[in-house]
Design an enzyme around this catalytic site. Sequence first.
Site, PDB file in Angstrom:
ATOM      1  N   LYS A   1       2.255 -29.758 -46.975  1.00  0.00           N
ATOM      2  CA  LYS A   1       2.043 -30.454 -48.226  1.00  0.00           C
ATOM      3  C   LYS A   1       2.177 -29.520 -49.417  1.00  0.00           C
ATOM      4  CE  LYS A   1      -2.801 -31.447 -47.011  1.00  0.00           C
ATOM      5  NZ  LYS A   1      -3.811 -30.609 -47.313  1.00  0.00           N
TER       6      LYS A   1
ATOM      7  N   LYS B   1      -4.970 -16.254 -47.221  1.00  0.00           N
ATOM      8  CA  LYS B   1      -5.154 -16.804 -48.562  1.00  0.00           C
ATOM      9  C   LYS B   1      -5.551 -15.724 -49.567  1.00  0.00           C
ATOM     10  CE  LYS B   1      -5.807 -21.645 -47.576  1.00  0.00           C
ATOM     11  NZ  LYS B   1      -6.604 -22.861 -47.784  1.00  0.00           N
TER      12      LYS B   1
ATOM     13  N   LYS C   1       7.448 -25.168 -40.944  1.00  0.00           N
ATOM     14  CA  LYS C   1       6.663 -26.404 -40.932  1.00  0.00           C
ATOM     15  C   LYS C   1       6.831 -27.176 -42.248  1.00  0.00           C
ATOM     16  CE  LYS C   1       1.789 -27.616 -40.745  1.00  0.00           C
ATOM     17  NZ  LYS C   1       0.424 -27.121 -40.632  1.00  0.00           N
TER      18      LYS C   1
END
Length: 331
Positions: A199, A114, A196
Amino acid sequence: MDEKKIVFSALKPTGDLTIGNYIGALKNMIDMTNDYDCLYAVADLHSLTVDCVPAELRKRSYDFMAFFLAIGLDPKKCTLFLQSHVPAHAELAWILNCFTQFGEAKRMTQFKDKSAKAPQNVNVGLFAYPTLMAADILLYKADYVPVGKDQLQHLELARTIAERFNNKYSPTFVVPEGITGKKGSKIYSLADPTAKMGKTDDNANGTIFLLDDPDTMMRKFRRAVTDSETVVRYDVKNKPGISNLLTIYSVFAGCSIEEAEARFASSDYATLKNGVGECVVEFFKPIRAEYNRLIADKAYLEEIMKQGADKASYLANKTLSKVYRKVGLVR
Ligand code: TRP
């Protein structure tokens, strides 16, 4: 009497819920309420570790709670709440920060990923993300924690912190065990069946959101990336797109992969895509109706949030008091 084991899990309201979340997490969360004492939180405090728009965070917190209820999580059978409504999470997180080494937090791969993705906002909260997550879990003496594979390292750190604290003082925390989904519970992006379905997927065409209307869902299924053959066969290695569609079908039609394969054995790809799309649309029809009803009734959602937070606070504060006492804070 056998005490039920305790389960804790949380979903971060960053990005809208997808059928990937449903298959990977939500479905399992519903099943577990039959056998365990389950607490499920919307991890709104964790969302603040990345840049987020206040109005969106607030809307998603209501959305997540409405979806929890709409998919069948029964507030009489489990505890549903917002993390920020139980101050003990932030309070215990502080204590746990003091029992976590800088080097341990720095090694977390999610922190590294991140930070690399958003170098303009490597905030201290992002660094302390896993200690807040440890607090979430340890406050409730959770035995089991359903998580995605990407969260296993955080869970391992929670275990380390729990053991360290127990050893230094006296047994206080239950050392939690992570539970990752069963095989075949993972689904992939329709646009890139090797990645994957997330969201926060960059390609919204590859992701079916629970909020997508039926036409949007169908359009995305019709556009699903497949392969240049014409035969419907489950073969993850050589036919990831087709295999992904069969997996999705099997989950929402409630059949095995073999049955799904047999049903579409003589279909062309267009028929398969339509069939899978229709099955998903049908599955979510009553859920969507219930979601729409709930999201229009903020007062009811707030009442559920409050009841959940009251139940959770009671348990959380018991643990927190013990911790405060053990570390030497004046009670
Ligand atoms: N970090 C988790 C995720 O991104 C969400 C989460 C927050 C969580 N607190 C938790 C999961 C506690 C399990 C237990 O998926």
